[in-house]
Motif scaffolding. Structure first.
Motif, short mmCIF file in Angstrom:
data_model
loop_
_atom_site.label_atom_id
_atom_site.label_comp_id
_atom_site.label_asym_id
_atom_site.label_seq_id
_atom_site.Cartn_x
_atom_site.Cartn_y
_atom_site.Cartn_z
N LEU A 179 0.81 -1.21 0.00
CA LEU A 179 0.00 0.00 0.00
C LEU A 179 0.84 1.26 0.00
CD1 LEU A 179 -2.79 1.34 0.18
CD2 LEU A 179 -2.63 1.10 2.68
N ASN A 180 1.93 1.26 0.75
CA ASN A 180 2.76 2.46 0.82
C ASN A 180 3.32 2.83 -0.55
OD1 ASN A 180 2.35 2.79 3.56
ND2 ASN A 180 4.15 1.56 4.13
N PHE A 181 3.75 1.84 -1.28
CA PHE A 181 4.28 2.08 -2.62
C PHE A 181 3.17 2.64 -3.53
CE2 PHE A 181 5.12 0.80 -6.97
CZ PHE A 181 6.41 1.26 -7.16
N PHE A 182 1.96 2.06 -3.42
CA PHE A 182 0.83 2.52 -4.23
C PHE A 182 0.52 3.98 -3.95
CE2 PHE A 182 -3.76 3.34 -3.99
CZ PHE A 182 -4.08 3.31 -5.33
N LEU A 183 0.46 4.35 -2.66
CA LEU A 183 0.15 5.73 -2.30
C LEU A 183 1.24 6.68 -2.77
CD1 LEU A 183 -1.25 5.25 1.32
CD2 LEU A 183 -2.53 5.70 -0.77
N SER A 184 2.48 6.27 -2.58
CA SER A 184 3.59 7.13 -3.00
C SER A 184 3.58 7.36 -4.50
CB SER A 184 4.91 6.51 -2.55
OG SER A 184 6.00 7.31 -2.93
N TRP A 185 3.38 6.28 -5.24
CA TRP A 185 3.32 6.40 -6.72
C TRP A 185 2.16 7.31 -7.14
CZ3 TRP A 185 6.08 3.76 -10.69
CH2 TRP A 185 5.55 3.95 -11.98
N THR A 186 0.98 7.05 -6.59
CA THR A 186 -0.20 7.81 -7.00
C THR A 186 -0.04 9.30 -6.75
OG1 THR A 186 -1.62 5.90 -6.55
CG2 THR A 186 -2.69 8.06 -6.67
N THR A 187 0.45 9.65 -5.57
CA THR A 187 0.57 11.07 -5.24
C THR A 187 1.63 11.77 -6.07
OG1 THR A 187 2.04 10.47 -3.42
CG2 THR A 187 -0.30 10.79 -2.90
N THR A 188 2.78 11.12 -6.29
CA THR A 188 3.84 11.78 -7.06
C THR A 188 3.45 11.95 -8.52
OG1 THR A 188 4.89 9.61 -7.35
CG2 THR A 188 5.69 10.99 -5.55
N VAL A 189 2.82 10.94 -9.10
CA VAL A 189 2.40 11.03 -10.50
C VAL A 189 1.29 12.07 -10.67
CG1 VAL A 189 1.26 9.79 -12.37
CG2 VAL A 189 3.13 8.72 -11.14
N ALA A 190 0.30 12.02 -9.76
CA ALA A 190 -0.78 13.00 -9.85
C ALA A 190 -0.24 14.42 -9.73
CB ALA A 190 -1.81 12.73 -8.74
N LEU A 191 0.69 14.62 -8.82
CA LEU A 191 1.27 15.94 -8.65
C LEU A 191 2.04 16.36 -9.90
CD1 LEU A 191 1.30 17.98 -6.33
CD2 LEU A 191 3.54 17.12 -5.68
N GLY A 192 2.76 15.43 -10.50
CA GLY A 192 3.49 15.75 -11.71
C GLY A 192 2.58 16.15 -12.85
N MET A 193 1.48 15.41 -13.03
CA MET A 193 0.52 15.76 -14.08
C MET A 193 -0.14 17.11 -13.84
SD MET A 193 -1.50 12.23 -14.96
CE MET A 193 -0.72 10.85 -15.80
N LEU A 194 -0.57 17.31 -12.60
CA LEU A 194 -1.33 18.51 -12.28
C LEU A 194 -0.48 19.78 -12.34
CD1 LEU A 194 -3.44 17.13 -9.30
CD2 LEU A 194 -4.30 17.75 -11.56
N ILE A 195 0.79 19.67 -11.99
CA ILE A 195 1.63 20.86 -11.94
C ILE A 195 2.31 21.15 -13.27
CG2 ILE A 195 3.71 21.84 -10.89
CD1 ILE A 195 2.92 20.53 -8.29
N VAL A 196 2.79 20.13 -13.94
CA VAL A 196 3.62 20.35 -15.12
C VAL A 196 2.78 20.51 -16.40
CG1 VAL A 196 5.44 19.36 -16.57
CG2 VAL A 196 5.55 19.14 -14.09
N ALA A 197 1.78 19.64 -16.56
CA ALA A 197 1.02 19.64 -17.81
C ALA A 197 0.34 20.98 -18.12
CB ALA A 197 -0.01 18.51 -17.80
N PRO A 198 -0.34 21.61 -17.17
CA PRO A 198 -1.02 22.88 -17.52
C PRO A 198 -0.08 23.95 -18.05
CG PRO A 198 -1.84 22.05 -15.43
CD PRO A 198 -0.67 21.20 -15.80
N MET A 199 1.09 24.10 -17.39
CA MET A 199 2.00 25.15 -17.82
C MET A 199 2.52 24.90 -19.23
SD MET A 199 5.67 26.37 -16.40
CE MET A 199 6.38 25.18 -17.53
#
Length: 595
Positions: free
Chosen positions: A147-167
């Motif tokens: 579970l820890n790996f799943f949470l870490s992956w999900t949050t880092t990827v989501a953050l990367g998409m949300l922050i980088v893609a719009p700009m």
């Protein structure tokens, strides 16, 4: 920007752009900010790849996935130290999350993603979260992690998409549309200063842990979102992300000072950045929408004012709760006042002349009581004393509880319309008089006389009074024309008409039906009364009083018929005509009564 390239060159361009950019971002992320389970605190490559997929044509996406796969495996093996099998698993998970996120964004049909619409921003956030969750599930299953790996992956990827893609998407579209070139230098300098301020404030906040000032970068981000719109929001959050991530993972700042495991530091930082991003993007989208609505409203108001001025129509609104009134500029002009002059409800009603003002008050009171739309027309007196005709339409505004709270209406200067209608009515009446009048005598002509006789006959038939018809003509009129000329004949006809009209009652009517022939309509006359009136006409014509010595003397013969159930005016006229012929046979200058 690649539409003019040949297909193979275009595919190679996107392949190279994807592979190089993804590899560099993945390598920097793995090297600079490694977190728990060897997963970066933020994963910008996912946002970079999603942005490229949104920008590139659909035919180039397969080659882009190939470039992403090569770059991902290479970065994970060379920089992350993962095995080929593990790197391939990570790559499959990253590819799946990109496919899912792109699919969610395409729901509802293809179209450009706009970060200037709140609903589109919410859809993009949902796509990033769903895609990252999917990638996390695939990564956990392929690597056998918990579970820890799943949470870490999900949050880092989501953050990367949300922050980088719009700009990236916003910046690329600005370049492609030429909007960036049209930005004034002053705005470019202001944008650079704002971004520098964001970086400095974030650096100052996350370089120390004595003061927990994580709210300070938020102020700079809000300013960037308000001044620069979605691009400012995305760029400022990216600056905060870079600075805060570098400081936090190296043990600096208020988040790193939290007494907890490094994994908790990463989660808290991610939560902080996500909250900042959602706030900034939403604020920027709402700001843009507000500015667009304000501009549209300003344009609509300008067009409304122009339309009101052209149509001489103003609008007004009465607040029934506070008993105040608002006028548009044209409403002031209709009333002869300068726009902005203080007015109240009583003043607006008192402008109407007395008899019209009472009716206006009654109509408005009835509208408030019934809630029905209303209209009225009246005369107002301007401050300079000029009277103008105005027309108003209005309706009552109600609260949610059904209480009348205001009256909204329009006011239009219809003075010209009223004057034109008056002129048209006068012209119509004059034309009707001309059409119904004998030009020689001024008496009703044949058409009008017969129409009046028809109406009188209907009244008599309905029992509304007696009726008699007198037909008379000038005796030996041909001799007058032969001996004195037609001018003298016309003078005789006019004299006969004048004297006959002078002795008839107000209820009677005499008309000239042709030549020297006249018809008298005697309403309410019995046989005896009709005969008396007819003989009075005969004597008035015979009289020589006032005649010039050389004027021809004439007499008339009269045929009289009283209504006796005749079926139509032809029958009644025929009986009167027969009586006229009998009077002539019996010597003229007499009244003949029909049997």
């Amino acid at each position: 920007m690649t539409r003019s390239l040949p297909p193979h060159i275009e595919a190679a361009f996107w392949l190279l752009l994807t592979a190089v950019g993804y590899f560099l971002l993945a390598s920097l992320s793995l090297y600079a900010t490694k977190g728990a389970d060897n997963i970066a605190a933020i994963w910008p490559p996912s946002g970079y790849f999603l942005a490229l997929l949104l920008l590139m044509p659909a035919r180039a996406q397969i080659t882009a996935f190939i470039g992403m796969a090569m770059a991902s495996i290479a970065a994970n093996m060379l920089v992350g130290g993962s095995s080929l099998l593990l790197s391939a698993g990570f790559t499959v998970a990253n590819a799946c999350e990109a496919v899912i996120a792109l699919g969610v964004l395409r729901i509802g049909g293809p179209g450009d993603l706009s970060f200037m619409v709140p609903r589109a921003v919410a859809k993009f956030c949902a796509a990033a979260i769903i895609g990252s969750l999917t990638g996390g599930v695939f990564a956990a299953l392929l690597t056998g992690s918990g579970l820890n790996f799943f949470l870490s992956w999900t949050t880092t990827v989501a953050l990367g998409m949300l922050i980088v893609a719009p700009m990236i998407v916003i910046f690329a579209r600005m370049i492609a549309s030429g909007a960036l070139q049209n930005v004034p230098m002053r705005m470019k300098l202001e944008s650079g200063a704002i971004m520098l301020g964001v970086a400095l404030m974030t650096g100052a906040t996350f370089s120390q842990s004595l003061f927990p000032g994580t709210f300070v970068p938020c102020l700079a981000v809000i300013l960037a979102a308000f001044r620069l719109g979605p691009f400012g929001a995305a760029a400022s959050v990216l600056v905060v992300t870079i600075v805060a991530s570098l400081m936090t993972v190296h043990g600096y700042g208020p988040i790193a000072a939290i007494d907890a495991q490094p994994k908790v530091h990463v989660y808290f930082l991610q939560f902080y950045l996500l909250a900042l991003l959602f706030t900034a993007l939403t604020l920027a989208a709402l700001t843009v929408m507000h500015r667009r609505l304000a501009k549209r409203l300003e344009q609509s108001n300008r067009l409304l004012l122009q339309a009101e001025a052209a149509a001489l129509v103003g609008h007004w609104r009465v607040d029934l709760l506070n008993w105040t009134i608002q006028w548009s500029d044209q409403a002031y002009r209709v009333h002869g006042l300068e726009p902005g002059t203080p007015v109240d409800v009583e003043y607006s009603v008192d402008r109407y002349v007395d008899e019209d003002g009472q009716e206006v008050r009654r109509i408005i009171e009835d509208a408030v009581r019934t809630g029905e739309p209303f209209q009225y027309q009246g005369r107002i007196r301007r401050p300079d004393g000029v009277i103008r005709h105005v027309k108003s339409h209005g309706s009552v505004e109600f609260s949610r509880r059904g209480r009348a709270i205001a009256i909204f209406g329009t006011v239009q200067d219809v003075t010209e319309v009223v004057e034109n209608a008056r002129v048209l009515e006068a012209a119509r009446s004059a034309a009707e008089r001309i059409a119904n009048t004998d030009m020689l005598t001024g008496l009703p002509n044949r058409r009008h006389t017969l129409a009046e006789l028809e109406a009188a006959l209907i009244e008599a038939r309905d029992g509304e009074g007696a009726l008699a018809v007198a037909i008379f003509d000038i005796d030996h009129f041909k001799r007058v024309n032969d001996n004195y000329g037609h001018a003298a004949g016309d003078a005789v006809i006019r004299r006969v008409a004048h004297r006959a009209r002078g002795v008839l009652r107000d209820v009677d009517l005499i008309g000239r039906v042709g030549g020297e022939e006249f018809v008298g309509i005697l309403r309410g006359s019995s046989a005896q009364a009709a005969e008396i009136v007819a003989d009075r006409v005969r004597k008035a014509v015979e009289s020589e009083a006032g005649l010039a010595n050389d004027a021809p003397r004439v007499t008339i013969s009269v045929g009289l018929a009283r209504f006796d159930g005749d079926s139509d005016i032809e029958e009644l006229m025929h009986r009167a005509d027969q009586a006229l012929y009998r009077a002539k046979r019996e010597g003229r200058n007499r009244v003949g009564m029909a049997a």
